[in-house]
Design a protein around this motif. Structure first.
Motif, PDB file in Angstrom:
ATOM      1  N   VAL A 282      65.446  81.266 -13.026  1.00 21.71           N
ATOM      2  CA  VAL A 282      65.084  80.393 -11.904  1.00 21.71           C
ATOM      3  C   VAL A 282      65.301  81.138 -10.597  1.00 21.71           C
ATOM      4  O   VAL A 282      66.112  82.055 -10.523  1.00 21.71           O
ATOM      5  CB  VAL A 282      65.907  79.077 -11.906  1.00 21.71           C
ATOM      6  CG1 VAL A 282      65.630  78.252 -13.151  1.00 21.71           C
ATOM      7  CG2 VAL A 282      67.381  79.344 -11.761  1.00 21.71           C
ATOM      8  N   TRP A 283      64.559  80.753  -9.608  1.00 29.85           N
ATOM      9  CA  TRP A 283      64.779  81.268  -8.269  1.00 29.85           C
ATOM     10  C   TRP A 283      65.631  80.252  -7.520  1.00 29.85           C
ATOM     11  O   TRP A 283      65.464  79.045  -7.687  1.00 29.85           O
ATOM     12  CB  TRP A 283      63.468  81.414  -7.517  1.00 29.85           C
ATOM     13  CG  TRP A 283      62.622  82.582  -7.924  1.00 29.85           C
ATOM     14  CD1 TRP A 283      62.772  83.381  -9.018  1.00 29.85           C
ATOM     15  CD2 TRP A 283      61.495  83.068  -7.227  1.00 29.85           C
ATOM     16  NE1 TRP A 283      61.804  84.333  -9.047  1.00 29.85           N
ATOM     17  CE2 TRP A 283      60.995  84.163  -7.946  1.00 29.85           C
ATOM     18  CE3 TRP A 283      60.843  82.702  -6.066  1.00 29.85           C
ATOM     19  CZ2 TRP A 283      59.888  84.894  -7.541  1.00 29.85           C
ATOM     20  CZ3 TRP A 283      59.731  83.417  -5.667  1.00 29.85           C
ATOM     21  CH2 TRP A 283      59.265  84.503  -6.392  1.00 29.85           C
ATOM     22  N   ALA A 284      66.507  80.733  -6.693  1.00 29.19           N
ATOM     23  CA  ALA A 284      67.318  79.863  -5.851  1.00 29.19           C
ATOM     24  C   ALA A 284      67.092  80.262  -4.397  1.00 29.19           C
ATOM     25  O   ALA A 284      67.143  81.444  -4.066  1.00 29.19           O
ATOM     26  CB  ALA A 284      68.794  80.000  -6.208  1.00 29.19           C
ATOM     27  N   VAL A 285      66.774  79.279  -3.557  1.00 29.99           N
ATOM     28  CA  VAL A 285      66.562  79.518  -2.135  1.00 29.99           C
ATOM     29  C   VAL A 285      67.710  78.846  -1.394  1.00 29.99           C
ATOM     30  O   VAL A 285      67.982  77.660  -1.604  1.00 29.99           O
ATOM     31  CB  VAL A 285      65.210  78.927  -1.658  1.00 29.99           C
ATOM     32  CG1 VAL A 285      65.008  79.160  -0.168  1.00 29.99           C
ATOM     33  CG2 VAL A 285      64.063  79.514  -2.460  1.00 29.99           C
ATOM     34  N   ALA A 286      68.384  79.587  -0.535  1.00 33.84           N
ATOM     35  CA  ALA A 286      69.510  79.037   0.225  1.00 33.84           C
ATOM     36  C   ALA A 286      69.061  77.791   0.985  1.00 33.84           C
ATOM     37  O   ALA A 286      67.961  77.751   1.552  1.00 33.84           O
ATOM     38  CB  ALA A 286      70.051  80.080   1.196  1.00 33.84           C
ATOM     39  N   GLY A 287      69.908  76.771   0.992  1.00 31.63           N
ATOM     40  CA  GLY A 287      69.579  75.490   1.604  1.00 31.63           C
ATOM     41  C   GLY A 287      69.135  75.597   3.047  1.00 31.63           C
ATOM     42  O   GLY A 287      68.135  75.005   3.439  1.00 31.63           O
TER      43      GLY A 287
ATOM     44  N   GLY B  62      65.725  69.904  -6.616  1.00 35.16           N
ATOM     45  CA  GLY B  62      66.746  70.116  -5.606  1.00 35.16           C
ATOM     46  C   GLY B  62      66.240  70.063  -4.181  1.00 35.16           C
ATOM     47  O   GLY B  62      67.025  70.068  -3.244  1.00 35.16           O
ATOM     48  N   GLY B  63      64.922  70.007  -3.988  1.00 35.86           N
ATOM     49  CA  GLY B  63      64.352  70.026  -2.642  1.00 35.86           C
ATOM     50  C   GLY B  63      64.762  68.840  -1.807  1.00 35.86           C
ATOM     51  O   GLY B  63      65.130  68.984  -0.645  1.00 35.86           O
ATOM     52  N   VAL B  64      64.728  67.667  -2.377  1.00 36.59           N
ATOM     53  CA  VAL B  64      65.072  66.457  -1.622  1.00 36.59           C
ATOM     54  C   VAL B  64      66.529  66.494  -1.191  1.00 36.59           C
ATOM     55  O   VAL B  64      66.858  66.187  -0.047  1.00 36.59           O
ATOM     56  CB  VAL B  64      64.759  65.181  -2.446  1.00 36.59           C
ATOM     57  CG1 VAL B  64      65.281  63.942  -1.747  1.00 36.59           C
ATOM     58  CG2 VAL B  64      63.267  65.079  -2.702  1.00 36.59           C
ATOM     59  N   SER B  65      67.409  66.888  -2.094  1.00 34.45           N
ATOM     60  CA  SER B  65      68.827  66.928  -1.723  1.00 34.45           C
ATOM     61  C   SER B  65      69.077  67.987  -0.654  1.00 34.45           C
ATOM     62  O   SER B  65      69.937  67.806   0.204  1.00 34.45           O
ATOM     63  CB  SER B  65      69.707  67.171  -2.953  1.00 34.45           C
ATOM     64  OG  SER B  65      69.434  68.410  -3.546  1.00 34.45           O
ATOM     65  N   LEU B  66      68.319  69.082  -0.674  1.00 30.33           N
ATOM     66  CA  LEU B  66      68.462  70.095   0.372  1.00 30.33           C
ATOM     67  C   LEU B  66      67.934  69.596   1.712  1.00 30.33           C
ATOM     68  O   LEU B  66      68.555  69.805   2.751  1.00 30.33           O
ATOM     69  CB  LEU B  66      67.727  71.379  -0.009  1.00 30.33           C
ATOM     70  CG  LEU B  66      68.399  72.257  -1.049  1.00 30.33           C
ATOM     71  CD1 LEU B  66      67.493  73.425  -1.416  1.00 30.33           C
ATOM     72  CD2 LEU B  66      69.732  72.780  -0.545  1.00 30.33           C
ATOM     73  N   LEU B  67      66.786  68.931   1.691  1.00 32.11           N
ATOM     74  CA  LEU B  67      66.204  68.436   2.937  1.00 32.11           C
ATOM     75  C   LEU B  67      67.092  67.416   3.614  1.00 32.11           C
ATOM     76  O   LEU B  67      67.242  67.409   4.826  1.00 32.11           O
ATOM     77  CB  LEU B  67      64.837  67.803   2.678  1.00 32.11           C
ATOM     78  CG  LEU B  67      63.660  68.752   2.550  1.00 32.11           C
ATOM     79  CD1 LEU B  67      62.404  67.971   2.191  1.00 32.11           C
ATOM     80  CD2 LEU B  67      63.435  69.533   3.825  1.00 32.11           C
ATOM     81  N   TYR B  68      67.668  66.530   2.823  1.00 32.86           N
ATOM     82  CA  TYR B  68      68.452  65.434   3.383  1.00 32.86           C
ATOM     83  C   TYR B  68      69.947  65.641   3.271  1.00 32.86           C
ATOM     84  O   TYR B  68      70.727  64.741   3.564  1.00 32.86           O
ATOM     85  CB  TYR B  68      68.025  64.107   2.737  1.00 32.86           C
ATOM     86  CG  TYR B  68      66.580  63.811   3.021  1.00 32.86           C
ATOM     87  CD1 TYR B  68      66.174  63.397   4.280  1.00 32.86           C
ATOM     88  CD2 TYR B  68      65.611  63.978   2.045  1.00 32.86           C
ATOM     89  CE1 TYR B  68      64.845  63.143   4.560  1.00 32.86           C
ATOM     90  CE2 TYR B  68      64.271  63.726   2.309  1.00 32.86           C
ATOM     91  CZ  TYR B  68      63.896  63.313   3.577  1.00 32.86           C
ATOM     92  OH  TYR B  68      62.579  63.067   3.852  1.00 32.86           O
ATOM     93  N   ASN B  69      70.353  66.831   2.827  1.00 27.31           N
ATOM     94  CA  ASN B  69      71.765  67.187   2.735  1.00 27.31           C
ATOM     95  C   ASN B  69      72.563  66.115   1.990  1.00 27.31           C
ATOM     96  O   ASN B  69      73.577  65.612   2.456  1.00 27.31           O
ATOM     97  CB  ASN B  69      72.347  67.420   4.138  1.00 27.31           C
ATOM     98  CG  ASN B  69      73.626  68.217   4.074  1.00 27.31           C
ATOM     99  OD1 ASN B  69      73.851  68.965   3.127  1.00 27.31           O
ATOM    100  ND2 ASN B  69      74.466  68.061   5.085  1.00 27.31           N
ATOM    101  N   CYS B  70      72.073  65.763   0.802  1.00 28.75           N
ATOM    102  CA  CYS B  70      72.749  64.756  -0.010  1.00 28.75           C
ATOM    103  C   CYS B  70      72.986  65.325  -1.413  1.00 28.75           C
ATOM    104  O   CYS B  70      72.382  66.314  -1.795  1.00 28.75           O
ATOM    105  CB  CYS B  70      71.935  63.464  -0.067  1.00 28.75           C
ATOM    106  SG  CYS B  70      70.299  63.667  -0.777  1.00 28.75           S
TER     107      CYS B  70
END
Length: 134
Positions: A25-30, A3-11
């Motif tokens: 799992v851990w979830a970190v707010a975008g 999910g890191g790439v989609s968070l970084l690029y907002n896609c």
């Protein structure tokens, strides 16, 4: 991690993730993730800039040019004490910049090698080969 790439690029996500066993799992707010990554990148850039400012070979370059070199110097090689980095007569295709530690420059063969120079942080080697394509 996912999910890191989609968070970084907002896609949108490009894959589905399914638990194949009971999982936590851990979830970190975008926004938090993006802010931390931006801060880390900024700190890395500042560290690279400080280091490149101590490299004599780069003295005549502008901060923007040094940034470009820092961007392309993404490979940091580690060598244990005593390891040979480059051998006499060996073709090399890059300029090496000493980031930490110390290196000995040796002349002669394996049995009669003598130290002719010591390279320390900020020193470089390989620039002649890079410029002259040796």
């Amino acid at each position: 991690s996912f999910g890191g790439v989609s968070l970084l690029y907002n896609c949108p996500r490009t894959a589905t993730v399914v638990a194949t066993a009971a999982s936590n799992v851990w979830a970190v707010a975008g926004e938090t993730f993006r802010r931390v990554i931006r801060q880390w990148c900024s700190a890395q850039s500042s560290e690279k800039q400080r280091f490149l400012n101590c490299v004599g070979l780069l003295d005549g370059l502008s901060p923007a040019q040094k940034d470009r070199i820092g961007d392309f110097a993404s490979v940091e090689l580690e060598y244990p004490e005593g390891a040979q980095i480059v051998g006499k007569g060996e073709a090399i295709s890059c300029v090496y910049i000493v980031k930490s530690g110390a290196l000995s420059v040796l002349e002669g063969g394996a049995s009669d090698a003598r130290k002719i120079a010591t390279l320390v942080v900020g020193d470089t080697f390989g620039e002649r080969a890079a410029f002259c394509k040796e």
